[in-house]
Design a protein around this motif. Structure first.
Motif, short mmCIF file in Angstrom:
data_model
loop_
_atom_site.label_atom_id
_atom_site.label_comp_id
_atom_site.label_asym_id
_atom_site.label_seq_id
_atom_site.Cartn_x
_atom_site.Cartn_y
_atom_site.Cartn_z
N ARG A 22 64.40 73.81 50.78
CA ARG A 22 64.68 72.90 51.89
C ARG A 22 66.02 73.16 52.56
O ARG A 22 66.12 73.09 53.77
CB ARG A 22 64.56 71.45 51.44
N ALA A 26 66.30 74.22 56.55
CA ALA A 26 67.10 73.43 57.49
C ALA A 26 68.18 74.29 58.14
O ALA A 26 68.43 74.19 59.35
CB ALA A 26 67.72 72.24 56.77
N GLU A 27 68.82 75.15 57.34
CA GLU A 27 69.85 76.04 57.88
C GLU A 27 69.29 76.97 58.94
O GLU A 27 69.87 77.15 60.01
CB GLU A 27 70.45 76.87 56.74
N TYR A 38 59.73 67.16 58.81
CA TYR A 38 59.51 67.37 57.38
C TYR A 38 58.55 66.33 56.83
O TYR A 38 58.59 65.17 57.23
CB TYR A 38 60.84 67.31 56.64
N THR A 77 71.11 65.83 64.92
CA THR A 77 70.51 67.15 65.10
C THR A 77 69.90 67.27 66.49
O THR A 77 70.03 68.31 67.14
CB THR A 77 69.44 67.42 64.02
#
Length: 98
Positions: A22, A26-27, A38, A77
């Motif tokens: 995970r 995400a990175e 997700y 984000t």
């Protein structure tokens, strides 16, 4: 013309393989400026995946269904990606991450 990156998104299902990766997922999504969705919010700290990571065989575990579904929107984000989240989506969210 629209930005091609905003025509793509990542959807990560609630699968043990994805849970173990995970942070990397995400990175990469952030690095490539891709919105991501997700299947798990906290990635099953005390649930099915945790039991597998502690040595249980997946075949020996019962099939479980979630008792609560949560819709979380990460506004921080979204802003970093330059995405505007419509108000109709925001009012449906159970939780907003600032």
């Amino acid at each position: 013309m629209t930005d091609p990156a905003h025509e793509l998104a990542v959807f990560v299902t609630a699968d043990a393989m994805f849970v173990s990766h995970r942070a990397r997922i995400a990175e990469l999504a952030a690095r490539h400026r891709l919105p991501a969705m997700y299947g798990l919010t906290e990635h099953a700290v005390a649930g099915y995946v945790d039991r597998i990571l502690k040595g249980a065989r997946p075949a020996d575990l019962p099939v479980e269904q979630p008792t609560k579904l949560e819709f979380v929107v990460n506004l921080k984000t979204a802003r970093a990606l330059g995405l505007a989240i419509p108000p109709a989506v925001l009012v449906r969210a159970d939780r907003l991450i600032e």
